[in-house]
Design an enzyme around this catalytic site. Structure first.
Site, PDB file in Angstrom:
ATOM      1  N   TRP A   1      52.422  17.536  59.617  1.00  0.00           N
ATOM      2  CA  TRP A   1      53.425  17.645  58.665  1.00  0.00           C
ATOM      3  C   TRP A   1      54.899  17.649  59.278  1.00  0.00           C
ATOM      4  CZ3 TRP A   1      52.018  17.755  53.879  1.00  0.00           C
ATOM      5  CH2 TRP A   1      50.696  18.163  53.491  1.00  0.00           C
TER       6      TRP A   1
ATOM      7  N   TRP B   1      42.533  23.624  53.861  1.00  0.00           N
ATOM      8  CA  TRP B   1      43.437  23.833  54.720  1.00  0.00           C
ATOM      9  C   TRP B   1      43.690  25.339  55.026  1.00  0.00           C
ATOM     10  CZ3 TRP B   1      48.645  25.483  53.860  1.00  0.00           C
ATOM     11  CH2 TRP B   1      48.953  25.864  52.552  1.00  0.00           C
TER      12      TRP B   1
ATOM     13  N   ASP C   1      56.411  13.747  48.013  1.00  0.00           N
ATOM     14  CA  ASP C   1      56.760  15.273  48.247  1.00  0.00           C
ATOM     15  C   ASP C   1      58.253  15.379  47.913  1.00  0.00           C
ATOM     16  OD1 ASP C   1      56.765  18.250  49.182  1.00  0.00           O
ATOM     17  OD2 ASP C   1      54.827  17.505  50.176  1.00  0.00           O
TER      18      ASP C   1
ATOM     19  N   TYR D   1      46.445  21.641  62.295  1.00  0.00           N
ATOM     20  CA  TYR D   1      47.857  21.257  61.874  1.00  0.00           C
ATOM     21  C   TYR D   1      48.523  21.173  63.124  1.00  0.00           C
ATOM     22  CZ  TYR D   1      47.605  22.181  56.784  1.00  0.00           C
ATOM     23  OH  TYR D   1      47.740  22.099  55.440  1.00  0.00           O
TER      24      TYR D   1
ATOM     25  N   ASP E   1      51.657  20.258  63.157  1.00  0.00           N
ATOM     26  CA  ASP E   1      52.866  20.541  63.284  1.00  0.00           C
ATOM     27  C   ASP E   1      53.380  21.654  64.053  1.00  0.00           C
ATOM     28  OD1 ASP E   1      51.491  21.902  61.227  1.00  0.00           O
ATOM     29  OD2 ASP E   1      53.302  22.001  59.945  1.00  0.00           O
TER      30      ASP E   1
ATOM     31  N   ASP F   1      48.112  21.386  45.882  1.00  0.00           N
ATOM     32  CA  ASP F   1      48.363  22.636  46.757  1.00  0.00           C
ATOM     33  C   ASP F   1      49.592  23.548  46.321  1.00  0.00           C
ATOM     34  OD1 ASP F   1      49.723  20.288  47.754  1.00  0.00           O
ATOM     35  OD2 ASP F   1      50.501  21.438  49.582  1.00  0.00           O
ATOM     36  N   GLU F   2      49.787  24.783  46.441  1.00  0.00           N
ATOM     37  CA  GLU F   2      51.005  25.392  46.559  1.00  0.00           C
ATOM     38  C   GLU F   2      51.766  25.200  45.032  1.00  0.00           C
ATOM     39  OE1 GLU F   2      51.992  26.275  51.114  1.00  0.00           O
ATOM     40  OE2 GLU F   2      52.349  23.979  50.318  1.00  0.00           O
TER      41      GLU F   2
ATOM     42  N   GLU G   1      58.317  18.608  58.495  1.00  0.00           N
ATOM     43  CA  GLU G   1      59.447  19.485  58.523  1.00  0.00           C
ATOM     44  C   GLU G   1      60.239  19.246  59.370  1.00  0.00           C
ATOM     45  OE1 GLU G   1      56.600  20.220  57.146  1.00  0.00           O
ATOM     46  OE2 GLU G   1      56.743  21.389  55.258  1.00  0.00           O
TER      47      GLU G   1
ATOM     48  N   ARG H   1      58.790  14.156  54.559  1.00  0.00           N
ATOM     49  CA  ARG H   1      59.868  14.865  55.146  1.00  0.00           C
ATOM     50  C   ARG H   1      60.885  13.887  55.815  1.00  0.00           C
ATOM     51  NH1 ARG H   1      55.766  18.427  53.665  1.00  0.00           N
ATOM     52  NH2 ARG H   1      56.527  20.035  52.315  1.00  0.00           N
TER      53      ARG H   1
ATOM     54  N   HIS I   1      54.892  20.283  44.359  1.00  0.00           N
ATOM     55  CA  HIS I   1      55.320  19.409  45.537  1.00  0.00           C
ATOM     56  C   HIS I   1      56.281  18.205  44.866  1.00  0.00           C
ATOM     57  CE1 HIS I   1      54.588  21.588  49.264  1.00  0.00           C
ATOM     58  NE2 HIS I   1      53.636  22.007  48.588  1.00  0.00           N
TER      59      HIS I   1
HETATM   60  C1  ACM Z   1      49.460  22.109  52.784  1.00  0.00           C
HETATM   61  O1  ACM Z   1      49.577  22.196  53.801  1.00  0.00           O
HETATM   62  N1  ACM Z   1      50.523  22.638  51.814  1.00  0.00           N
HETATM   63  C2  ACM Z   1      48.448  21.133  52.310  1.00  0.00           C
END
Ligand code: ACM
Ligand code: ZN
Length: 680
Positions: free
Chosen positions: A459, A384, A185, A409, A411, A317-318, A461, A156, A262
């Site tokens: 993270w 997570w 990412d 986390y 962040d 993930d995601e 962002e 990021r 991602h």
């Molecule tokens: C994550 O926070 N998407 C692993």
């Protein structure tokens, strides 16, 4: 040597006997050691320490890490003149050590080089705390968990290798031993891959320095030589340098190469690897296509050659998996392999990549979504989305690393969000991190032993600058260190907090930018004590429904006397999605009132916004309401940050029913979160 425990010395003092050198209360070491026994006397650290060792450092650079610039180390000409003895003792646990300081000098015993290194770190911690004269002490220490990690998201916002190595220094000091490097990412690919130059000619660059602006601006990449290009990547030499720097400090670097999702940055430059074949249309690789596997395996070959780590992190993930449902290649793969849904298609990819890694002597770790569709046979899960994924993996005989968002986390905001720099929408204080137990006894020993350890994830962002990165990482990273290393029964938050305040001062002196823990506000002041007022405990009629996912305490929430804290998800704030808040509090009888107030929280990272205005009104019959006030949003609030506003009326009026109507900006939509209707 006669041993004096702290209490023994205090008792002697009380009896007015001679105790000229009272034992200190604490070594100050973070993470807290297992056993500390104070001895009599002290040892003055010379500028040059003569040593003998049964562990050879690999080279001068590694030797240097033993002293970290605090003193010079010179081999002793004879055993008798050694002031520091580094001794092999196979009886000490892996990574553990025994450190003894007495009037004659220092001895560190360990079974492995990591133990010697950690004994030295404890010595350095005490040298920082006590200056040149270290009180005599014996410490017996070993870690609770093998995996004590921090994750750095450099996609990021890119960070230089020098900055990363600066963080490794502090990690090593506090016995953190895994650096998980989130190298790829959507926001930028950060590792040179010879075979795929577009990854670092284009996918590592964007025409915005700031992730949020780039996202809003359409999330496009640009060429490295574009005058507007921002970003960066690590060359292979950079990676080797960081990996070696970490090795000297007993830190393993685990690369993360995201798949199957991602991956927008890859698919922008190699669109044939997506289901659509078009750039900027998908985040997911096409799992039906053999070209995807050829790409991933080629990339992994180059990654494996750079990183000697046991594990390779494959993300996982995601993944929206949307295109897979209709893509002919994905559907054909599912048909041929007998896969019943897209979750199993992801599982197919993970299993196949695991076989590839295992055949090259590596193991696969991924985010907890790799459980969906069936876990690959040897995979380790990084939990997570809470702890459930890790526990499920452990129950089925897989290893797990615990990193639940609620506690790990980094962040999220750590103190008053209206003052703190931008962050993700929730709240994780130093105490929250410290309070986390990755493997509580309630899980049972079979599950506990599968839990490898704990990791803090940063993270980025919202974390644009290096100073902000350090502000988010430290001192919460110290809480991760202690959770990962120290025995539960040795952990005490007040004691830890006192050690942290000293550590923060030292970090500052060493050029870091930690959060100023000693000035922390702590929990939201309004939330600390229960409210008692005319509306407390009174029934509420909801004219618009709150969202079932954010019901908090249900219909009691708005008048239960408990005001929301810094965190919208704390089950005190109640949430409405894409609609106005409209509710009526029945005071039970006509009352003379002087104040009506209701709080709203704004957390833009979670699409929670302030209402445009809040109307407060009053009625005797619950039909005809008279406006008390229409309160506008405070225009001075920064709309990009978490913020709080009390919408209040003061005056004199009488009535039984108090109505709160908060209007959402219908064009934008999103959430309204409110709590506690206070009537006085
Ligand atoms: C994550 O926070 N998407 C692993
Ligand atoms: Zn496909």
């Amino acid at each position: 040597m006669k041993r004096l425990r702290i209490l023994g010395c205090a008792a002697l003092l009380a009896g007015a006997a001679a105790c000229s050198d009272p034992a200190p209360r604490t070594t100050g070491i973070i993470p807290a050691p297992r056993e500390t026994t104070w001895l009599e006397g002290s040892f003055a650290l010379p500028a040059t320490l003569r040593y003998t060792t049964q562990f050879e450092p690999a080279d001068a650079a590694e030797l240097e890490t033993w002293a970290a610039g605090r003193f010079d180390l010179h081999p002793a000409a004879a055993e008798a003149e050694a002031q520091l003895r580094l001794v092999q003792d196979p009886a000490v646990a892996a990574e553990g050590y025994r450190l003894r300081v007495d009037r004659r000098g220092i001895e560190i015993a360990a079974a492995d080089a990591a133990g010697i290194f950690y004994g030295m770190q404890s010595l350095l911690e005490m040298a920082d705390r006590f200056g040149g004269r270290i009180p005599a002490v014996e410490i017996a220490d070993a870690p609770r968990f093998a995996w004590r990690g921090l994750m750095f998201d450099v996609s990021r916002h890119f960070r230089t290798k020098e900055f990363v190595m600066k963080q490794l220094d502090l990690m090593a000091r506090h016995k953190l031993n895994r650096m998980h490097w989130h190298l790829t990412d959507a926001a930028g690919w950060r590792i040179a891959i010879d075979r795929y130059p577009e990854l670092t000619e284009i996918a590592a660059w964007r025409p915005y320095p700031n992730w949020a602006a780039w996202s809003r601006g359409g999330a496009r990449y640009c060429r490295r030589d574009d005058p507007e290009a921002h970003g960066g990547f690590y060359t292979k030499d950079d990676i080797r340098e960081v990996v070696e720097y970490a090795r000297q400090r007993h830190i393993e670097v685990i690369p993360e190469i995201e798949m199957p999702s991602h991956s927008e940055e890859v698919l922008a430059v190699y669109p044939a690897l997506s289901c659509t074949g078009e750039p900027y249309t998908s985040s997911d690789f096409c799992v039906g296509s053999e070209a995807t596997f050829e790409f991933l395996e080629n990339v992994l070959d180059e990654v494996i050659a750079l990183f000697p780590s046991e594990y390779v992190h494959i993300g996982g993930d995601e993944a929206p998996k949307t295109h897979w449902r209709t893509c002919p290649k994905c559907r054909e793969r599912m048909r041929r392999e007998g896969l019943k849904d897209v979750d199993e298609l992801q599982s197919y990819l993970v299993r196949r990549i695991e076989r590839y890694l295992n055949a090259r002597g590596r193991r696969l770790i991924g985010w907890d979504e790799i459980l969906e569709g069936g876990l690959a046979p040897d995979a380790t899960v990084m939990s997570w989305r809470g702890v459930e994924g890790g526990i499920a993996a452990a129950r089925s005989g897989h290893q797990a690393v615990m990193t639940p968002g609620s506690h790990c986390y980094l962040d999220h905001c750590q103190d008053d969000p209206s003052v703190e720099p931008p962050s993700a929408a929730s709240f994780v204080s130093l105490a929250d991190v410290y309070g986390y137990d990755p493997a509580p006894d309630s899980l049972g020993t079979d599950v506990q032993r599968m839990i490898l350890g704990v990791q803090g994830n940063l993270w980025c962002e919202h974390v644009v600058t290096d100073d902000h990165f350090e502000h988010m990482l430290w001192p919460r990273g110290l809480a991760i260190a202690e959770v990962g290393w120290s025995d539960r029964e040795k952990m005490d938050y007040d004691d830890f907090h006192a050690r942290v305040l000293d550590a923060v001062e030292r970090m500052r002196g060493a050029g870091y930018h930690p959060f100023d823990q000693k000035s922390a506000v702590g929990s939201r002041p309004e939330s600390r004590e229960a409210v008692e007022c005319l509306s407390t405990g009174k029934p509420v009629t909801y004219l618009t429904a709150y969202n079932a996912g954010y019901a908090a305490a249900g219909d009691a929430t708005m008048t239960d006397g408990l005001r929301g804290g810094w965190k919208f998800g704390d089950k005190r704030w109640q949430g409405w999605l894409n609609r106005n808040v409209d509710l009526v509090v029945d005071l039970g009888e006509r009352q003379t009132i002087a104040y009506v107030g209701v709080d709203f929280i704004q957390a833009p990272a979670a699409e929670i916004y302030m209402p445009g205005s809040v109307e407060l009104s009053l009625s005797d019959d619950n039909e005809h309401f008279t406006a008390l006030a229409t309160v506008a949003v405070d225009e001075t609030l920064d709309p990009r940050k978490t913020a709080f506003q009390t919408f209040a009326w003061q005056g004199e009026a009488a009535g039984r029913y108090v109505r709160v109507t908060a209007r959402i900006d219908t064009a934008r939509g999103g959430w309204l979160f409110t709590d506690e209707a206070i009537v006085r």
